[in-house]
Design a protein around this motif. Structure first.
Motif, PDB file in Angstrom:
ATOM      1  N   PRO A 215      -1.783  -3.075  -1.796  1.00 35.70           N
ATOM      2  CA  PRO A 215      -2.995  -3.867  -1.562  1.00 35.70           C
ATOM      3  C   PRO A 215      -2.769  -5.346  -1.854  1.00 35.70           C
ATOM      4  O   PRO A 215      -1.912  -5.702  -2.677  1.00 35.70           O
ATOM      5  CB  PRO A 215      -4.007  -3.244  -2.527  1.00 35.70           C
ATOM      6  CG  PRO A 215      -3.182  -2.581  -3.580  1.00 35.70           C
ATOM      7  CD  PRO A 215      -1.930  -2.127  -2.907  1.00 35.70           C
ATOM      8  N   ASP A 216      -3.507  -6.199  -1.174  1.00 31.51           N
ATOM      9  CA  ASP A 216      -3.422  -7.638  -1.412  1.00 31.51           C
ATOM     10  C   ASP A 216      -4.109  -8.025  -2.716  1.00 31.51           C
ATOM     11  O   ASP A 216      -3.761  -9.041  -3.322  1.00 31.51           O
ATOM     12  CB  ASP A 216      -4.061  -8.394  -0.244  1.00 31.51           C
ATOM     13  CG  ASP A 216      -3.300  -8.181   1.051  1.00 31.51           C
ATOM     14  OD1 ASP A 216      -2.149  -8.656   1.137  1.00 31.51           O
ATOM     15  OD2 ASP A 216      -3.842  -7.533   1.963  1.00 31.51           O
ATOM     16  N   TYR A 217      -5.095  -7.228  -3.105  1.00 37.32           N
ATOM     17  CA  TYR A 217      -5.802  -7.430  -4.368  1.00 37.32           C
ATOM     18  C   TYR A 217      -6.052  -6.049  -4.969  1.00 37.32           C
ATOM     19  O   TYR A 217      -6.125  -5.049  -4.260  1.00 37.32           O
ATOM     20  CB  TYR A 217      -7.157  -8.137  -4.161  1.00 37.32           C
ATOM     21  CG  TYR A 217      -7.125  -9.324  -3.220  1.00 37.32           C
ATOM     22  CD1 TYR A 217      -6.882 -10.611  -3.693  1.00 37.32           C
ATOM     23  CD2 TYR A 217      -7.371  -9.154  -1.853  1.00 37.32           C
ATOM     24  CE1 TYR A 217      -6.873 -11.698  -2.833  1.00 37.32           C
ATOM     25  CE2 TYR A 217      -7.361 -10.240  -0.989  1.00 37.32           C
ATOM     26  CZ  TYR A 217      -7.111 -11.511  -1.483  1.00 37.32           C
ATOM     27  OH  TYR A 217      -7.102 -12.581  -0.628  1.00 37.32           O
ATOM     28  N   GLY A 218      -6.223  -5.997  -6.289  1.00 40.11           N
ATOM     29  CA  GLY A 218      -6.470  -4.712  -6.923  1.00 40.11           C
ATOM     30  C   GLY A 218      -5.204  -3.879  -7.046  1.00 40.11           C
ATOM     31  O   GLY A 218      -4.082  -4.391  -7.013  1.00 40.11           O
ATOM     32  N   ASP A 219      -5.401  -2.570  -7.132  1.00 38.52           N
ATOM     33  CA  ASP A 219      -4.285  -1.664  -7.418  1.00 38.52           C
ATOM     34  C   ASP A 219      -4.251  -0.516  -6.407  1.00 38.52           C
ATOM     35  O   ASP A 219      -5.296  -0.100  -5.895  1.00 38.52           O
ATOM     36  CB  ASP A 219      -4.443  -1.079  -8.822  1.00 38.52           C
ATOM     37  CG  ASP A 219      -4.506  -2.150  -9.893  1.00 38.52           C
ATOM     38  OD1 ASP A 219      -3.517  -2.879 -10.058  1.00 38.52           O
ATOM     39  OD2 ASP A 219      -5.565  -2.283 -10.555  1.00 38.52           O
ATOM     40  N   PRO A 220      -3.061   0.021  -6.136  1.00 35.39           N
ATOM     41  CA  PRO A 220      -2.990   1.180  -5.232  1.00 35.39           C
ATOM     42  C   PRO A 220      -3.596   2.412  -5.897  1.00 35.39           C
ATOM     43  O   PRO A 220      -3.591   2.543  -7.127  1.00 35.39           O
ATOM     44  CB  PRO A 220      -1.482   1.355  -5.012  1.00 35.39           C
ATOM     45  CG  PRO A 220      -0.843   0.738  -6.210  1.00 35.39           C
ATOM     46  CD  PRO A 220      -1.732  -0.406  -6.620  1.00 35.39           C
ATOM     47  N   VAL A 221      -4.126   3.295  -5.082  1.00 36.63           N
ATOM     48  CA  VAL A 221      -4.678   4.545  -5.597  1.00 36.63           C
ATOM     49  C   VAL A 221      -4.094   5.718  -4.813  1.00 36.63           C
ATOM     50  O   VAL A 221      -3.583   5.547  -3.699  1.00 36.63           O
ATOM     51  CB  VAL A 221      -6.227   4.584  -5.500  1.00 36.63           C
ATOM     52  CG1 VAL A 221      -6.845   3.516  -6.383  1.00 36.63           C
ATOM     53  CG2 VAL A 221      -6.701   4.461  -4.056  1.00 36.63           C
ATOM     54  N   ARG A 222      -4.174   6.878  -5.402  1.00 41.71           N
ATOM     55  CA  ARG A 222      -3.659   8.101  -4.788  1.00 41.71           C
ATOM     56  C   ARG A 222      -4.570   8.534  -3.632  1.00 41.71           C
ATOM     57  O   ARG A 222      -5.791   8.522  -3.749  1.00 41.71           O
ATOM     58  CB  ARG A 222      -3.595   9.196  -5.852  1.00 41.71           C
ATOM     59  CG  ARG A 222      -3.037  10.528  -5.373  1.00 41.71           C
ATOM     60  CD  ARG A 222      -3.018  11.542  -6.507  1.00 41.71           C
ATOM     61  NE  ARG A 222      -4.380  11.871  -6.970  1.00 41.71           N
ATOM     62  CZ  ARG A 222      -4.941  11.406  -8.072  1.00 41.71           C
ATOM     63  NH1 ARG A 222      -4.290  10.563  -8.854  1.00 41.71           N
ATOM     64  NH2 ARG A 222      -6.166  11.775  -8.414  1.00 41.71           N
ATOM     65  N   ILE A 223      -3.967   8.905  -2.513  1.00 37.21           N
ATOM     66  CA  ILE A 223      -4.694   9.423  -1.355  1.00 37.21           C
ATOM     67  C   ILE A 223      -4.215  10.839  -1.109  1.00 37.21           C
ATOM     68  O   ILE A 223      -3.025  11.077  -0.871  1.00 37.21           O
ATOM     69  CB  ILE A 223      -4.477   8.559  -0.100  1.00 37.21           C
ATOM     70  CG1 ILE A 223      -4.918   7.112  -0.363  1.00 37.21           C
ATOM     71  CG2 ILE A 223      -5.233   9.139   1.091  1.00 37.21           C
ATOM     72  CD1 ILE A 223      -4.650   6.174   0.796  1.00 37.21           C
ATOM     73  N   GLY A 224      -5.130  11.801  -1.199  1.00 38.44           N
ATOM     74  CA  GLY A 224      -4.772  13.197  -1.043  1.00 38.44           C
ATOM     75  C   GLY A 224      -4.427  13.551   0.394  1.00 38.44           C
ATOM     76  O   GLY A 224      -4.802  12.844   1.335  1.00 38.44           O
ATOM     77  N   PRO A 225      -3.717  14.661   0.610  1.00 40.26           N
ATOM     78  CA  PRO A 225      -3.305  15.053   1.962  1.00 40.26           C
ATOM     79  C   PRO A 225      -4.477  15.384   2.877  1.00 40.26           C
ATOM     80  O   PRO A 225      -4.333  15.330   4.110  1.00 40.26           O
ATOM     81  CB  PRO A 225      -2.420  16.283   1.725  1.00 40.26           C
ATOM     82  CG  PRO A 225      -2.822  16.796   0.377  1.00 40.26           C
ATOM     83  CD  PRO A 225      -3.217  15.599  -0.419  1.00 40.26           C
ATOM     84  N   ASP A 226      -5.639  15.715   2.291  1.00 36.93           N
ATOM     85  CA  ASP A 226      -6.808  16.034   3.099  1.00 36.93           C
ATOM     86  C   ASP A 226      -7.786  14.870   3.165  1.00 36.93           C
ATOM     87  O   ASP A 226      -8.914  15.024   3.634  1.00 36.93           O
ATOM     88  CB  ASP A 226      -7.521  17.265   2.537  1.00 36.93           C
ATOM     89  CG  ASP A 226      -7.999  17.066   1.101  1.00 36.93           C
ATOM     90  OD1 ASP A 226      -7.467  16.152   0.417  1.00 36.93           O
ATOM     91  OD2 ASP A 226      -8.904  17.796   0.654  1.00 36.93           O
ATOM     92  N   GLU A 227      -7.346  13.690   2.739  1.00 30.20           N
ATOM     93  CA  GLU A 227      -8.242  12.538   2.673  1.00 30.20           C
ATOM     94  C   GLU A 227      -7.845  11.461   3.684  1.00 30.20           C
ATOM     95  O   GLU A 227      -6.691  11.379   4.119  1.00 30.20           O
ATOM     96  CB  GLU A 227      -8.222  11.927   1.263  1.00 30.20           C
ATOM     97  CG  GLU A 227      -8.809  12.850   0.199  1.00 30.20           C
ATOM     98  CD  GLU A 227      -8.687  12.282  -1.197  1.00 30.20           C
ATOM     99  OE1 GLU A 227      -9.551  12.585  -2.038  1.00 30.20           O
ATOM    100  OE2 GLU A 227      -7.708  11.540  -1.471  1.00 30.20           O
TER     101      GLU A 227
END
Length: 279
Positions: A215-227
């Motif tokens: 991301p350009d700002y903030g933090d990366p987050v986990r993305i589930g396989p069904d999301e």
């Protein structure tokens, strides 16, 4: 670290807006205000010399999804009484960015010594305000779960220009299953003053985002396989525009570090008529 931060933030959910501002003022909340003072409207901050205020006001009016203004100060004032009586714009945000000629030159816990008689502050609606409604409906907020800042990205979606202000829209992202995304559209669409419904779903490459993990700002987050990634217009857009317009001086909040107000999220909710009623 993220887990302890999430627990700490969850303990602040019951704060009032005034209590949250005092905690920010004292340094007790030094970072993200996601999940703080549930039920109270949070705001992004953009501060400009009065000579640029009219142009920014027009820019915001032309880009209401990204820049919904919910309050404006008088020149030189550090208060917006409509948003809170004990509110100091120079001390009550956990972290500020100081800009000169379009570049960030400092990030600080307060900016009282930099406040000038010609400065005009704009409070811009924040998507954190509709997150309480999402959480109440059982929708996940991954950045809150992980105790990090919501990921935000510059896009190729152009903003309508006004004076020197022009540039790309910034979006915030929350991963949801397709069924949850449909529910999120319904819920957040009731809050147009705090960005409203998403502006894009799924295919991030179609709006110029090459890597969701950066991301350009903030933090990366986990993305589930069904999301899928769900994107909302973001009040960090002015910071992208400042970088392009290069004003001599400006102050903003640091991304994710908001001004907590005394206004209630319920004050900004609107009832949307069902499609059958509009036929």
């Amino acid at each position: 670290m993220a887990t302890s931060a999430a627990v700490q933030t969850s303990g602040r959910a019951g704060m009032s807006g005034a209590e949250a501002r005092l905690a920010c003022r004292s340094g007790a909340i030094p970072g993200s205000t996601a999940g703080v003072a549930d039920g109270y409207v949070q705001a992004n901050l953009a501060v400009f010399p009065e000579s640029l205020a009219d142009d920014f006001r027009r820019f915001a009016a032309r880009n209401p999804k990204a820049c919904p203004v919910i309050g404006e100060s008088r020149p030189g004032s550090r208060a917006i009484p409509d948003l809170g009586l004990d509110l100091d714009l120079a001390t009550d945000v956990p972290a500020y960015r100081v800009w000169r000629d379009g570049a960030v030159v400092a990030e600080r816990a307060e900016v009282a010594d930099l406040w000038r008689d010609d400065l005009v502050a704009f409070a811009i609606g924040c998507s954190f305000s509709f997150e309480a409604a999402m959480a109440e409906a059982g929708l996940p907020l991954r950045h809150v779960e992980m105790g990090v800042r919501v990921p935000m990205y510059r896009t190729t979606i152009p903003c309508a220009p006004a004076g020197p202000f022009a540039g790309p829209m910034v979006v915030s992202m929350r991963p949801l299953t397709p069924a949850q995304a449909i529910r999120a559209v319904e819920i957040t669409g009731r809050y147009p003053a705090v960005h409203g419904a998403p502006v894009h779903l799924a295919r991030s490459d179609l709006i110029g985002i090459a890597d969701l993990g950066k991301p350009d700002y903030g933090d990366p987050v986990r993305i589930g396989p069904d999301e899928i990634p769900v994107f909302w217009a973001c009040g960090v857009t002015p910071q992208s525009v400042i970088a392009a317009a290069r004003p001599a001086f400006a102050i903003t909040h640091a991304p994710g570090c908001m001004l907590v107000t005394d206004r209630l999220n319920a004050d900004f909710a609107v009832d949307l008529a069902p499609a059958s009623a509009m036929a």
